[in-house]
Design an enzyme around this catalytic site. Structure first.
Site, PDB file in Angstrom:
ATOM      1  N   GLY A   1       0.892  -1.181  -0.073  1.00  0.00           N
ATOM      2  CA  GLY A   1      -0.053   0.041  -0.004  1.00  0.00           C
ATOM      3  C   GLY A   1       0.805   1.251  -0.083  1.00  0.00           C
ATOM      4  O   GLY A   1       1.983   1.182  -0.203  1.00  0.00           O
ATOM      5  N   SER A   2       0.325   2.395   0.139  1.00  0.00           N
ATOM      6  CA  SER A   2       1.106   3.491   0.069  1.00  0.00           C
ATOM      7  C   SER A   2       2.124   3.529   1.333  1.00  0.00           C
ATOM      8  O   SER A   2       3.383   4.449   0.884  1.00  0.00           O
ATOM      9  CB  SER A   2       0.331   4.747   0.025  1.00  0.00           C
ATOM     10  OG  SER A   2      -0.977   4.582   1.013  1.00  0.00           O
ATOM     11  N   PHE A   3       1.814   3.275   2.570  1.00  0.00           N
ATOM     12  CA  PHE A   3       2.533   3.698   3.659  1.00  0.00           C
ATOM     13  C   PHE A   3       2.904   2.100   4.333  1.00  0.00           C
ATOM     14  O   PHE A   3       3.582   2.110   5.254  1.00  0.00           O
ATOM     15  CB  PHE A   3       2.028   4.554   4.552  1.00  0.00           C
ATOM     16  CG  PHE A   3       0.658   4.449   5.380  1.00  0.00           C
ATOM     17  CD1 PHE A   3       0.842   3.469   6.461  1.00  0.00           C
ATOM     18  CD2 PHE A   3      -0.506   4.600   4.670  1.00  0.00           C
ATOM     19  CE1 PHE A   3      -0.504   3.175   7.101  1.00  0.00           C
ATOM     20  CE2 PHE A   3      -1.760   4.117   5.243  1.00  0.00           C
ATOM     21  CZ  PHE A   3      -1.706   3.311   6.660  1.00  0.00           C
TER      22      PHE A   3
ATOM     23  N   LYS B   1       3.225  -2.161   3.831  1.00  0.00           N
ATOM     24  CA  LYS B   1       3.346  -3.430   3.088  1.00  0.00           C
ATOM     25  C   LYS B   1       2.960  -4.776   3.789  1.00  0.00           C
ATOM     26  O   LYS B   1       3.499  -4.792   4.971  1.00  0.00           O
ATOM     27  CB  LYS B   1       4.679  -3.702   2.270  1.00  0.00           C
ATOM     28  CG  LYS B   1       5.992  -3.685   3.041  1.00  0.00           C
ATOM     29  CD  LYS B   1       7.166  -3.309   2.240  1.00  0.00           C
ATOM     30  CE  LYS B   1       8.435  -3.284   3.142  1.00  0.00           C
ATOM     31  NZ  LYS B   1       9.454  -3.101   2.360  1.00  0.00           N
TER      32      LYS B   1
ATOM     33  N   LYS C   1       2.329  -7.084   8.734  1.00  0.00           N
ATOM     34  CA  LYS C   1       2.108  -6.035   7.869  1.00  0.00           C
ATOM     35  C   LYS C   1       2.982  -4.703   8.499  1.00  0.00           C
ATOM     36  O   LYS C   1       3.297  -4.771   9.658  1.00  0.00           O
ATOM     37  CB  LYS C   1       0.318  -5.123   8.382  1.00  0.00           C
ATOM     38  CG  LYS C   1       0.307  -3.873   7.877  1.00  0.00           C
ATOM     39  CD  LYS C   1      -1.157  -3.394   8.241  1.00  0.00           C
ATOM     40  CE  LYS C   1      -1.923  -2.332   7.461  1.00  0.00           C
ATOM     41  NZ  LYS C   1      -3.021  -2.078   7.976  1.00  0.00           N
TER      42      LYS C   1
ATOM     43  N   ASP D   1     -14.123   1.249   5.229  1.00  0.00           N
ATOM     44  CA  ASP D   1     -13.122   1.203   4.150  1.00  0.00           C
ATOM     45  C   ASP D   1     -13.439  -0.346   3.675  1.00  0.00           C
ATOM     46  O   ASP D   1     -12.477  -1.009   3.304  1.00  0.00           O
ATOM     47  CB  ASP D   1     -11.540   1.179   4.441  1.00  0.00           C
ATOM     48  CG  ASP D   1     -10.932   1.490   3.176  1.00  0.00           C
ATOM     49  OD1 ASP D   1     -11.589   1.823   2.173  1.00  0.00           O
ATOM     50  OD2 ASP D   1      -9.559   1.295   3.101  1.00  0.00           O
TER      51      ASP D   1
END
Length: 350
Positions: free
Chosen positions: A32-34, A36, A52, A147
């Site tokens: 993801g953006s910030f 993995k 994570k 989300d």
């Protein structure tokens, strides 16, 4: 039964580049953006996990990410449900923050839809029932996920849904019957309810809308509201007008009705998860198993704990029984929680 089948050197058959705490860190599963997600191996049990990894430097540059980083484990500790991924342990180093979770060997739902183009109604019904059961459980405990999307539905080895990613979740304050409405903008626009896109106050029904979008995606392989080129204002307008993408002719009227029922633009008219769970299409073939019949406890009772695993932890691992029980009944992510869950997994396999 003993756990002597643990490999002497579990890392031998597990390609890894580094070790964090009692875990070997292997290949990347997702990015993801910030953060993995890496595959990991719990050294003492030889069981695989998902790890994570959140980059602290990136998180510090974004106050929202920093807040989410701490929020996610807190929500996990409040909640326990068979269709919500379990958090085992959190670890921290100078540069990274790690969340060690249950590994879902069935991959994600997105891959499944891409492989098959679209899913059969029978399968969609089964997945939707599991998603609704989990989301109803969250809402009962004052948590809105915010989300929910195809990418956040993983599958375990038994093809059961596991909901992940509670970074955007929030807890509602219960004040009598009225809930304090949340008003942060988040989630993916394609799955976000119109009230979210319009920056209005919102409540748990935003999750109901997202489930509606997800069901449409499972049944058709496309999204119900598409704007090319992407424009958030036009997307919102399409939702409010109910301009849904064409529905395939082979979709049953029950499934079509259910999708429209959830994708109601007015939150006041949109059903709650509890109401939606009574839908006829959702309960077809499951007449004897009504969805809202089972309730789940967020805490284990001492008498539900596995005596074989407890015995191993106290005798072989030399842990104090009272400490182990205290961690487990309080659902605390820790090395004890990780060992208990992974030993239990191992025991079930044999």
């Amino acid at each position: 039964l003993c756990f002597s089948k643990t490999p002497q050197d579990p890392g031998k058959n597990f390609p890894h580049t580094k070790q964090v705490g009692t875990y070997l860190v292997g290949k990347m599963i997702n990015k993801g953006s910030f953060a993995k997600v890496m595959e990991g191996l719990h050294i003492s049990t030889g069981e695989k996990v998902a790890i994570k990894v959140i980059d602290k430097k990136k998180a510090k540059e974004d106050s929202y990410v920093l807040k989410n980083m701490k929020r996610e484990p807190r929500i996990h500790q409040m909640i326990k449900h068979p269709n919500i991924v379990q958090l085992y342990e959190t670890l921290e180093t100078e540069n990274s923050y790690y969340m060690v979770m249950e590994l879902c060997l069935g991959g994600d739902l997105m891959d499944r839809i891409c492989d098959k183009k679209k899913l059969e109604e029978r399968e969609v019904r089964e997945y939707t029932r599991q998603i609704m059961s989990a989301v109803d459980h969250l809402h009962r405990h004052g948590i809105v996920h915010r989300d929910l999307k195809i990418e956040n539905f993983l599958l375990d080895e038994n093809n059961n849904i596991k909901i992940v990613d509670f970074g955007l979740s929030n807890t509602m304050k219960f004040e009598g019957l009225s809930q304090e409405l949340l008003n942060t903008q988040c989630g993916s626009p394609a799955y976000a309810a119109p009230e979210l896109l319009a920056h209005k106050k919102y409540g748990p029904k935003v999750d109901v809308w997202s489930i509606g979008v997800s069901i449409f995606a499972m049944l058709t392989g496309t999204l119900p509201f598409i704007v090319e080129p992407f424009n958030i204002k036009q997307l919102h307008q399409k939702m409010v007008n109910g301009e849904i993408s064409p529905i395939p002719t082979d979709m049953s009227s029950g499934a079509e009705h259910f999708v429209h029922y959830l994708l109601e633009p007015d939150p006041a008219k949109r059903p709650t998860v509890k109401d939606a769970m009574k839908d006829k299409w959702l309960n077809e073939v499951f007449i004897r198993k009504p969805l809202n019949f089972t309730t789940y406890k967020n805490r284990l009772c001492p008498d539900e704990l596995n005596p074989v695993v407890l015995n191993y932890m106290t005798e072989t691992m030399e842990l104090r029984l009272s400490e182990v029980i205290n961690v487990l009944i309080n659902n605390k992510p820790s090395s004890i929680m990780a060992s208990y869950c992974l030993l239990l997994k191992k025991l079930v396999k044999y």
